[in-house]
Scaffold this motif. Sequence first.
Motif, PDB file in Angstrom:
ATOM      1  N   ALA A 124       0.890  -1.231  -0.121  1.00  0.00           N
ATOM      2  CA  ALA A 124      -0.065  -0.179   0.041  1.00  0.00           C
ATOM      3  C   ALA A 124       0.938   1.324   0.143  1.00  0.00           C
ATOM      4  CB  ALA A 124      -0.763   0.076   1.287  1.00  0.00           C
ATOM      5  N   GLU A 125       2.143   1.103   0.178  1.00  0.00           N
ATOM      6  CA  GLU A 125       3.100   2.212   0.346  1.00  0.00           C
ATOM      7  C   GLU A 125       4.191   2.305  -0.869  1.00  0.00           C
ATOM      8  OE1 GLU A 125       6.013   5.141   1.205  1.00  0.00           O
ATOM      9  OE2 GLU A 125       6.342   2.587   1.444  1.00  0.00           O
ATOM     10  N   PRO A 126       4.331   3.214  -1.502  1.00  0.00           N
ATOM     11  CA  PRO A 126       5.265   3.352  -2.698  1.00  0.00           C
ATOM     12  C   PRO A 126       6.699   2.824  -2.521  1.00  0.00           C
ATOM     13  CG  PRO A 126       3.884   5.020  -2.748  1.00  0.00           C
ATOM     14  CD  PRO A 126       3.846   4.669  -1.382  1.00  0.00           C
ATOM     15  N   HIS A 127       7.537   3.252  -1.150  1.00  0.00           N
ATOM     16  CA  HIS A 127       8.729   2.747  -0.985  1.00  0.00           C
ATOM     17  C   HIS A 127       8.633   1.290  -0.670  1.00  0.00           C
ATOM     18  CE1 HIS A 127      11.112   6.273  -1.576  1.00  0.00           C
ATOM     19  NE2 HIS A 127      10.337   6.845  -1.111  1.00  0.00           N
ATOM     20  N   ALA A 128       7.722   0.833   0.310  1.00  0.00           N
ATOM     21  CA  ALA A 128       7.650  -0.569   0.227  1.00  0.00           C
ATOM     22  C   ALA A 128       7.439  -1.654  -0.720  1.00  0.00           C
ATOM     23  CB  ALA A 128       6.569  -0.775   1.525  1.00  0.00           C
ATOM     24  N   LEU A 129       6.710  -0.922  -1.753  1.00  0.00           N
ATOM     25  CA  LEU A 129       6.619  -1.584  -3.072  1.00  0.00           C
ATOM     26  C   LEU A 129       7.742  -1.819  -3.766  1.00  0.00           C
ATOM     27  CD1 LEU A 129       4.810  -3.046  -4.991  1.00  0.00           C
ATOM     28  CD2 LEU A 129       4.243  -0.848  -5.803  1.00  0.00           C
ATOM     29  N   LEU A 130       8.472  -0.822  -3.966  1.00  0.00           N
ATOM     30  CA  LEU A 130       9.786  -0.732  -4.614  1.00  0.00           C
ATOM     31  C   LEU A 130      10.723  -1.646  -3.916  1.00  0.00           C
ATOM     32  CD1 LEU A 130       9.798   3.246  -5.674  1.00  0.00           C
ATOM     33  CD2 LEU A 130       9.566   1.207  -7.106  1.00  0.00           C
ATOM     34  N   ASP A 131      10.955  -1.620  -2.803  1.00  0.00           N
ATOM     35  CA  ASP A 131      11.750  -2.397  -2.072  1.00  0.00           C
ATOM     36  C   ASP A 131      11.488  -3.993  -2.308  1.00  0.00           C
ATOM     37  OD1 ASP A 131      13.003  -0.224  -0.818  1.00  0.00           O
ATOM     38  OD2 ASP A 131      11.931  -0.408   1.189  1.00  0.00           O
ATOM     39  N   ALA A 132      10.204  -4.037  -2.230  1.00  0.00           N
ATOM     40  CA  ALA A 132       9.803  -5.707  -2.521  1.00  0.00           C
ATOM     41  C   ALA A 132      10.037  -5.834  -3.951  1.00  0.00           C
ATOM     42  CB  ALA A 132       8.506  -5.779  -2.174  1.00  0.00           C
ATOM     43  N   LEU A 133       9.948  -5.107  -4.938  1.00  0.00           N
ATOM     44  CA  LEU A 133      10.163  -5.480  -6.240  1.00  0.00           C
ATOM     45  C   LEU A 133      11.475  -5.643  -6.413  1.00  0.00           C
ATOM     46  CD1 LEU A 133       7.940  -2.919  -7.952  1.00  0.00           C
ATOM     47  CD2 LEU A 133       7.505  -5.351  -7.909  1.00  0.00           C
ATOM     48  N   ALA A 134      12.414  -4.676  -5.891  1.00  0.00           N
ATOM     49  CA  ALA A 134      13.806  -4.838  -5.939  1.00  0.00           C
ATOM     50  C   ALA A 134      14.253  -6.246  -5.234  1.00  0.00           C
ATOM     51  CB  ALA A 134      14.665  -3.856  -5.283  1.00  0.00           C
ATOM     52  N   ALA A 135      13.749  -6.693  -4.426  1.00  0.00           N
ATOM     53  CA  ALA A 135      14.138  -8.077  -3.849  1.00  0.00           C
ATOM     54  C   ALA A 135      13.593  -9.396  -4.656  1.00  0.00           C
ATOM     55  CB  ALA A 135      13.879  -7.823  -2.389  1.00  0.00           C
ATOM     56  N   TRP A 136      12.557  -9.056  -5.397  1.00  0.00           N
ATOM     57  CA  TRP A 136      11.643 -10.105  -5.888  1.00  0.00           C
ATOM     58  C   TRP A 136      12.813 -10.954  -6.720  1.00  0.00           C
ATOM     59  CZ3 TRP A 136      10.889 -11.681 -11.153  1.00  0.00           C
ATOM     60  CH2 TRP A 136       9.713 -12.269 -11.261  1.00  0.00           C
ATOM     61  N   GLN A 137      12.182 -12.451  -6.533  1.00  0.00           N
ATOM     62  CA  GLN A 137      12.798 -13.593  -7.345  1.00  0.00           C
ATOM     63  C   GLN A 137      11.500 -14.339  -8.038  1.00  0.00           C
ATOM     64  OE1 GLN A 137      15.375 -15.823  -4.590  1.00  0.00           O
ATOM     65  NE2 GLN A 137      17.178 -14.735  -5.543  1.00  0.00           N
ATOM     66  N   ALA A 138      12.049 -14.749  -9.386  1.00  0.00           N
ATOM     67  CA  ALA A 138      10.953 -15.481 -10.117  1.00  0.00           C
ATOM     68  C   ALA A 138      10.506 -16.805  -9.675  1.00  0.00           C
ATOM     69  CB  ALA A 138      11.481 -15.281 -11.656  1.00  0.00           C
ATOM     70  N   PRO A 139       9.356 -17.042  -9.729  1.00  0.00           N
ATOM     71  CA  PRO A 139       9.333 -18.629  -9.293  1.00  0.00           C
ATOM     72  C   PRO A 139      10.217 -19.762 -10.427  1.00  0.00           C
ATOM     73  CG  PRO A 139       7.256 -17.285  -9.737  1.00  0.00           C
ATOM     74  CD  PRO A 139       8.278 -16.382 -10.264  1.00  0.00           C
ATOM     75  N   THR A 140      10.059 -20.825  -9.629  1.00  0.00           N
ATOM     76  CA  THR A 140      10.877 -21.763 -10.383  1.00  0.00           C
ATOM     77  C   THR A 140      10.030 -22.905 -10.994  1.00  0.00           C
ATOM     78  OG1 THR A 140      11.778 -22.375  -8.462  1.00  0.00           O
ATOM     79  CG2 THR A 140      12.939 -20.824  -9.317  1.00  0.00           C
ATOM     80  N   VAL A 141       8.845 -22.822 -10.698  1.00  0.00           N
ATOM     81  CA  VAL A 141       7.871 -23.941 -11.357  1.00  0.00           C
ATOM     82  C   VAL A 141       7.311 -23.638 -12.475  1.00  0.00           C
ATOM     83  CG1 VAL A 141       7.476 -24.392  -8.662  1.00  0.00           C
ATOM     84  CG2 VAL A 141       6.045 -22.889  -9.689  1.00  0.00           C
ATOM     85  N   THR A 142       6.887 -24.601 -13.312  1.00  0.00           N
ATOM     86  CA  THR A 142       6.229 -24.318 -14.432  1.00  0.00           C
ATOM     87  C   THR A 142       4.523 -23.908 -14.199  1.00  0.00           C
ATOM     88  OG1 THR A 142       5.678 -26.714 -14.802  1.00  0.00           O
ATOM     89  CG2 THR A 142       7.455 -26.009 -15.728  1.00  0.00           C
ATOM     90  N   LYS A 143       3.895 -23.759 -15.035  1.00  0.00           N
ATOM     91  CA  LYS A 143       2.385 -23.300 -14.755  1.00  0.00           C
ATOM     92  C   LYS A 143       1.414 -24.563 -14.858  1.00  0.00           C
ATOM     93  CE  LYS A 143      -0.159 -21.558 -17.897  1.00  0.00           C
ATOM     94  NZ  LYS A 143      -1.438 -22.198 -18.059  1.00  0.00           N
ATOM     95  N   TRP A 144       1.820 -25.920 -15.043  1.00  0.00           N
ATOM     96  CA  TRP A 144       1.198 -26.955 -15.335  1.00  0.00           C
ATOM     97  C   TRP A 144       0.691 -27.602 -14.097  1.00  0.00           C
ATOM     98  CZ3 TRP A 144       4.354 -25.477 -18.983  1.00  0.00           C
ATOM     99  CH2 TRP A 144       3.973 -24.957 -20.227  1.00  0.00           C
ATOM    100  N   ILE A 145      -0.286 -28.113 -13.854  1.00  0.00           N
ATOM    101  CA  ILE A 145      -0.520 -28.966 -12.702  1.00  0.00           C
ATOM    102  C   ILE A 145      -1.209 -30.198 -12.982  1.00  0.00           C
ATOM    103  CG2 ILE A 145      -2.290 -28.833 -10.559  1.00  0.00           C
ATOM    104  CD1 ILE A 145      -2.277 -25.757 -10.981  1.00  0.00           C
ATOM    105  N   GLY A 146      -0.653 -31.284 -12.487  1.00  0.00           N
ATOM    106  CA  GLY A 146      -0.909 -32.725 -12.696  1.00  0.00           C
ATOM    107  C   GLY A 146      -0.788 -33.130 -13.950  1.00  0.00           C
ATOM    108  N   GLN A 147       0.011 -32.313 -14.855  1.00  0.00           N
ATOM    109  CA  GLN A 147       0.094 -33.028 -16.205  1.00  0.00           C
ATOM    110  C   GLN A 147       1.571 -32.643 -16.607  1.00  0.00           C
ATOM    111  OE1 GLN A 147      -2.602 -30.582 -18.919  1.00  0.00           O
ATOM    112  NE2 GLN A 147      -2.793 -29.072 -17.666  1.00  0.00           N
ATOM    113  N   PRO A 148       2.172 -33.333 -17.739  1.00  0.00           N
ATOM    114  CA  PRO A 148       3.442 -32.860 -18.187  1.00  0.00           C
ATOM    115  C   PRO A 148       3.910 -31.556 -18.677  1.00  0.00           C
ATOM    116  CG  PRO A 148       2.695 -34.967 -19.152  1.00  0.00           C
ATOM    117  CD  PRO A 148       1.517 -34.332 -18.662  1.00  0.00           C
ATOM    118  N   GLY A 149       4.666 -30.818 -18.536  1.00  0.00           N
ATOM    119  CA  GLY A 149       4.925 -29.565 -18.732  1.00  0.00           C
ATOM    120  C   GLY A 149       6.452 -29.267 -19.060  1.00  0.00           C
TER     121      GLY A 149
END
Length: 204
Positions: free
Chosen positions: A178-203
């Motif tokens: 809800a606060e800009p600096h907190a949002l920018l801090d969180a975006l700077a520290a963000w890491q991408a997920p390491t999973v595929t999008k598929w659930i219960g099926q080959p991907g």
Amino acid sequence: MNDSIRQAPVPLRSVAVFCGSNFGSSPDYAQAAAALGTALAARGITLVYGGTHKGLMGVVCDAVLAAGGTAVGIINQRLYDRGHLHPRLTRHEVVAHMRLRKARMAELADAFIALPGGLGTLEELLEAATLTQLGDHVKACGMLNTRGFYEPLRAMLATATEEGFMKPEHRDMLVVQAEPHALLDALAAWQAPTVTKWIGQPGS
């Protein structure tokens, strides 16, 4: 994505901001947009946005420029022809149509922030998040949750997860503050997920 590899955070040099071309029903929305613009300029982060002077789009750009920051506008030809271009941009580009506008903004940005807005804002946010989910880019997506604006979307994503259409990692990859600096801090520290999008099926 390879589950054994975690992407390092990407330095935030530029952020694409999606937001309403109207002001909303509360002055809180414009105040939050201005606070974000000031925060971007204070951190030396370039604003990339849709290039107009309308609504919250104009507010965030005005705040960036007033604080000595850099504002890059990407506007489509139709809106440019209507005179919607912000007159004081650091620089701007005119592109043929909305799809090219979004693509060019994505090229220039290291991350994305959605302020409150309407159909276009929601569509831009969800497209950027989808491309992150698919691994087409590795860029954080955040929401400035002024007045709890994005709580219904968070609830919808929770429902999609509960009903087996999304993995929790993809539900949780969108940063909400809800606060800009907190949002920018969180975006700077963000890491991408390491999973595929598929659930219960080959991907892959």
